[in-house]
Design a protein around this motif. Sequence first.
Motif, PDB file in Angstrom:
ATOM      1  N   ALA A  39       0.826  -1.207   0.000  1.00  0.00           N
ATOM      2  CA  ALA A  39       0.000   0.000   0.000  1.00  0.00           C
ATOM      3  C   ALA A  39       0.860   1.256   0.000  1.00  0.00           C
ATOM      4  CB  ALA A  39      -0.924  -0.013   1.220  1.00  0.00           C
ATOM      5  N   ALA A  40       1.981   1.236   0.735  1.00  0.00           N
ATOM      6  CA  ALA A  40       2.867   2.398   0.777  1.00  0.00           C
ATOM      7  C   ALA A  40       3.503   2.653  -0.590  1.00  0.00           C
ATOM      8  CB  ALA A  40       3.947   2.196   1.833  1.00  0.00           C
ATOM      9  N   VAL A  41       3.863   1.589  -1.289  1.00  0.00           N
ATOM     10  CA  VAL A  41       4.455   1.737  -2.620  1.00  0.00           C
ATOM     11  C   VAL A  41       3.424   2.288  -3.605  1.00  0.00           C
ATOM     12  CG1 VAL A  41       5.413   0.459  -4.581  1.00  0.00           C
ATOM     13  CG2 VAL A  41       6.212  -0.030  -2.259  1.00  0.00           C
ATOM     14  N   ALA A  42       2.166   1.885  -3.442  1.00  0.00           N
ATOM     15  CA  ALA A  42       1.101   2.301  -4.370  1.00  0.00           C
ATOM     16  C   ALA A  42       0.411   3.592  -3.947  1.00  0.00           C
ATOM     17  CB  ALA A  42       0.061   1.192  -4.483  1.00  0.00           C
ATOM     18  N   ALA A  43       0.837   4.209  -2.857  1.00  0.00           N
ATOM     19  CA  ALA A  43       0.137   5.367  -2.309  1.00  0.00           C
ATOM     20  C   ALA A  43       0.142   6.556  -3.268  1.00  0.00           C
ATOM     21  CB  ALA A  43       0.763   5.768  -0.975  1.00  0.00           C
ATOM     22  N   PRO A  44      -0.951   7.310  -3.334  1.00  0.00           N
ATOM     23  CA  PRO A  44      -1.056   8.427  -4.282  1.00  0.00           C
ATOM     24  C   PRO A  44      -0.173   9.614  -3.966  1.00  0.00           C
ATOM     25  CG  PRO A  44      -2.989   8.341  -2.867  1.00  0.00           C
ATOM     26  CD  PRO A  44      -2.214   7.096  -2.596  1.00  0.00           C
ATOM     27  N   ASP A  54       9.964   3.002 -10.602  1.00  0.00           N
ATOM     28  CA  ASP A  54       9.736   1.730  -9.910  1.00  0.00           C
ATOM     29  C   ASP A  54      10.172   0.543 -10.756  1.00  0.00           C
ATOM     30  OD1 ASP A  54       8.713   3.154  -7.807  1.00  0.00           O
ATOM     31  OD2 ASP A  54       6.675   2.377  -7.975  1.00  0.00           O
ATOM     32  N   GLN A  55      10.050   0.671 -12.073  1.00  0.00           N
ATOM     33  CA  GLN A  55      10.420  -0.429 -12.961  1.00  0.00           C
ATOM     34  C   GLN A  55      11.908  -0.739 -12.897  1.00  0.00           C
ATOM     35  OE1 GLN A  55      10.433   0.555 -17.257  1.00  0.00           O
ATOM     36  NE2 GLN A  55      10.072   2.704 -16.671  1.00  0.00           N
ATOM     37  N   TYR A  56      12.710   0.222 -12.446  1.00  0.00           N
ATOM     38  CA  TYR A  56      14.151   0.016 -12.312  1.00  0.00           C
ATOM     39  C   TYR A  56      14.574  -0.213 -10.854  1.00  0.00           C
ATOM     40  CZ  TYR A  56      14.127   2.169 -16.954  1.00  0.00           C
ATOM     41  OH  TYR A  56      13.871   2.480 -18.259  1.00  0.00           O
ATOM     42  N   ARG A  57      13.834   0.348  -9.913  1.00  0.00           N
ATOM     43  CA  ARG A  57      14.278   0.313  -8.520  1.00  0.00           C
ATOM     44  C   ARG A  57      13.554  -0.736  -7.668  1.00  0.00           C
ATOM     45  NH1 ARG A  57      16.058   5.945  -6.014  1.00  0.00           N
ATOM     46  NH2 ARG A  57      17.301   4.394  -4.901  1.00  0.00           N
ATOM     47  N   HIS A  58      12.391  -1.219  -8.149  1.00  0.00           N
ATOM     48  CA  HIS A  58      11.704  -2.349  -7.514  1.00  0.00           C
ATOM     49  C   HIS A  58      11.582  -2.181  -5.995  1.00  0.00           C
ATOM     50  CE1 HIS A  58      13.973  -3.848 -11.112  1.00  0.00           C
ATOM     51  NE2 HIS A  58      12.741  -4.198 -11.448  1.00  0.00           N
ATOM     52  N   PRO A  59      10.927  -1.114  -5.537  1.00  0.00           N
ATOM     53  CA  PRO A  59      10.913  -0.846  -4.097  1.00  0.00           C
ATOM     54  C   PRO A  59      10.219  -1.920  -3.270  1.00  0.00           C
ATOM     55  CG  PRO A  59       9.370   0.584  -5.250  1.00  0.00           C
ATOM     56  CD  PRO A  59      10.197  -0.076  -6.304  1.00  0.00           C
ATOM     57  N   LEU A  60       9.130  -2.476  -3.756  1.00  0.00           N
ATOM     58  CA  LEU A  60       8.425  -3.504  -2.987  1.00  0.00           C
ATOM     59  C   LEU A  60       9.304  -4.728  -2.796  1.00  0.00           C
ATOM     60  CD1 LEU A  60       5.889  -4.600  -1.608  1.00  0.00           C
ATOM     61  CD2 LEU A  60       5.058  -5.301  -3.864  1.00  0.00           C
ATOM     62  N   GLU A  61       9.906  -5.191  -3.883  1.00  0.00           N
ATOM     63  CA  GLU A  61      10.752  -6.382  -3.803  1.00  0.00           C
ATOM     64  C   GLU A  61      12.015  -6.120  -2.987  1.00  0.00           C
ATOM     65  OE1 GLU A  61       8.244  -6.522  -7.506  1.00  0.00           O
ATOM     66  OE2 GLU A  61       9.500  -5.033  -6.513  1.00  0.00           O
ATOM     67  N   THR A  62      12.587  -4.930  -3.156  1.00  0.00           N
ATOM     68  CA  THR A  62      13.843  -4.611  -2.464  1.00  0.00           C
ATOM     69  C   THR A  62      13.627  -4.515  -0.956  1.00  0.00           C
ATOM     70  OG1 THR A  62      14.685  -3.443  -4.416  1.00  0.00           O
ATOM     71  CG2 THR A  62      15.717  -2.938  -2.295  1.00  0.00           C
ATOM     72  N   LEU A  63      12.622  -3.762  -0.528  1.00  0.00           N
ATOM     73  CA  LEU A  63      12.367  -3.623   0.902  1.00  0.00           C
ATOM     74  C   LEU A  63      11.877  -4.934   1.513  1.00  0.00           C
ATOM     75  CD1 LEU A  63      10.719  -0.072   0.942  1.00  0.00           C
ATOM     76  CD2 LEU A  63      13.033  -0.683   1.658  1.00  0.00           C
ATOM     77  N   SER A  64      11.171  -5.733   0.720  1.00  0.00           N
ATOM     78  CA  SER A  64      10.760  -7.055   1.192  1.00  0.00           C
ATOM     79  C   SER A  64      11.969  -7.947   1.413  1.00  0.00           C
ATOM     80  CB  SER A  64       9.808  -7.707   0.188  1.00  0.00           C
ATOM     81  OG  SER A  64       8.605  -6.987   0.058  1.00  0.00           O
ATOM     82  N   PHE A  65      12.913  -7.901   0.496  1.00  0.00           N
ATOM     83  CA  PHE A  65      14.127  -8.702   0.641  1.00  0.00           C
ATOM     84  C   PHE A  65      14.897  -8.322   1.903  1.00  0.00           C
ATOM     85  CE2 PHE A  65      18.748  -9.063  -0.190  1.00  0.00           C
ATOM     86  CZ  PHE A  65      18.835 -10.447  -0.197  1.00  0.00           C
ATOM     87  N   PHE A  66      14.964  -7.033   2.191  1.00  0.00           N
ATOM     88  CA  PHE A  66      15.653  -6.588   3.401  1.00  0.00           C
ATOM     89  C   PHE A  66      14.848  -6.879   4.668  1.00  0.00           C
ATOM     90  CE2 PHE A  66      17.761  -3.200   0.554  1.00  0.00           C
ATOM     91  CZ  PHE A  66      18.818  -4.046   0.276  1.00  0.00           C
ATOM     92  N   GLY A  67      13.557  -7.217   4.512  1.00  0.00           N
ATOM     93  CA  GLY A  67      12.739  -7.591   5.656  1.00  0.00           C
ATOM     94  C   GLY A  67      12.326  -6.434   6.539  1.00  0.00           C
ATOM     95  N   VAL A  68      12.102  -5.260   5.950  1.00  0.00           N
ATOM     96  CA  VAL A  68      11.724  -4.086   6.743  1.00  0.00           C
ATOM     97  C   VAL A  68      10.288  -4.242   7.244  1.00  0.00           C
ATOM     98  CG1 VAL A  68      11.494  -1.581   6.770  1.00  0.00           C
ATOM     99  CG2 VAL A  68      13.265  -2.654   5.370  1.00  0.00           C
ATOM    100  N   GLU A  86       9.630   8.573   0.723  1.00  0.00           N
ATOM    101  CA  GLU A  86       8.208   8.661   0.396  1.00  0.00           C
ATOM    102  C   GLU A  86       7.474   7.368   0.738  1.00  0.00           C
ATOM    103  OE1 GLU A  86       7.760  11.859  -3.289  1.00  0.00           O
ATOM    104  OE2 GLU A  86       7.607   9.707  -3.685  1.00  0.00           O
ATOM    105  N   ILE A  87       8.182   6.260   0.666  1.00  0.00           N
ATOM    106  CA  ILE A  87       7.581   4.958   0.969  1.00  0.00           C
ATOM    107  C   ILE A  87       7.759   4.619   2.449  1.00  0.00           C
ATOM    108  CG2 ILE A  87       7.684   2.480   0.480  1.00  0.00           C
ATOM    109  CD1 ILE A  87       8.790   3.277  -2.324  1.00  0.00           C
ATOM    110  N   LEU A  88       8.972   4.802   2.942  1.00  0.00           N
ATOM    111  CA  LEU A  88       9.299   4.358   4.292  1.00  0.00           C
ATOM    112  C   LEU A  88       8.575   5.150   5.374  1.00  0.00           C
ATOM    113  CD1 LEU A  88      13.137   3.820   3.834  1.00  0.00           C
ATOM    114  CD2 LEU A  88      11.462   2.028   4.374  1.00  0.00           C
ATOM    115  N   ALA A  89       8.483   6.469   5.225  1.00  0.00           N
ATOM    116  CA  ALA A  89       7.907   7.301   6.288  1.00  0.00           C
ATOM    117  C   ALA A  89       6.470   6.904   6.617  1.00  0.00           C
ATOM    118  CB  ALA A  89       8.013   8.772   5.930  1.00  0.00           C
ATOM    119  N   PRO A  90       5.548   6.854   5.659  1.00  0.00           N
ATOM    120  CA  PRO A  90       4.178   6.456   6.011  1.00  0.00           C
ATOM    121  C   PRO A  90       4.060   4.995   6.406  1.00  0.00           C
ATOM    122  CG  PRO A  90       4.371   6.830   3.643  1.00  0.00           C
ATOM    123  CD  PRO A  90       5.638   7.303   4.255  1.00  0.00           C
TER     124      PRO A  90
END
Length: 279
Positions: A39-44, A54-68, A86-90
């Motif tokens: 939801a944070a990655v998709a937030a308006p 996102d197509q290059y940085r893959h935030p959902l997959e990257t932060l999931s891999f790190f286990g945040v 923008e993703i991490l704060a909320p």
Amino acid sequence: MRQPLFRAALAAALLSAAACATLSPEDQALQGSYAALSAAVAAPHRTPANTARDQYRHPLETLSFFGVRPTDTVVEIWPGGGWYTEILAPYLAQGGGRLYAAAPDWGQSGIRKLKEASPQLYGNVLTADFPAFDANATRVPNGTADVVLTFRNVHNWRMGYRREDKQDYSPEAFRQIYAMLKPGGVLGIEDHRLPESAPVERERTSGYLKTSTVVRLAQQAGFRLAGSSEVNANPQDTADWPNGVWTLPPTLALKDKDREKYLAIGESDRMTLKFVKPR
């Protein structure tokens, strides 16, 4: 491409739910964290220029891999304009977690702008100096962070970026990161990847680093390598461009010269490494 551990664990949890009809408390927490992160990655509120990458940085997959997790105390080292902030704060605010933005004073302007423009989203983001060379610097307290993240920054420390003497201060940066983490805490690194066969001197000018260099720096500071992911790999990047990594998007240092060629290649080939501070 290797599946991130976090996502694989979620898939396993869902399969287990199908078989057992109920999830364990641990699996429920895992599922909830993944849903909140999605939801944070998709937030308006995210900047369109950022979501386009996102197509290059893959935030959902990257932060999931790190286990945040949303309950974590997270330190984002050198957040720049706040692409990941923008993703991490909320995400962390929703779960009761805490976010530090750690950078030199000159590197905190992007975070200050975010806090001023949207205090409801970023007002709780804490700031700290990094690297903290001054005895009076505001530091992340030792042993308090669950996760430290740094995206495309280790090469700057290696190059002595914005330091007049061009001194490589990456060993000290890793030492300070190790100190701020709790035992068992995670260090997540993403950076531009130099082929292992390339001359090591190119690390000081090209913006690319060998994976072995980053692993060595982390291990010398006391970290243990816990995993790697190819989620941010780009096999089209040969890492031998005329203006280093800045030849590629988003910088496109050569402006209109061969612009379409470099746009077709996309952003750089990047290592994604997960380290753990031993308990």
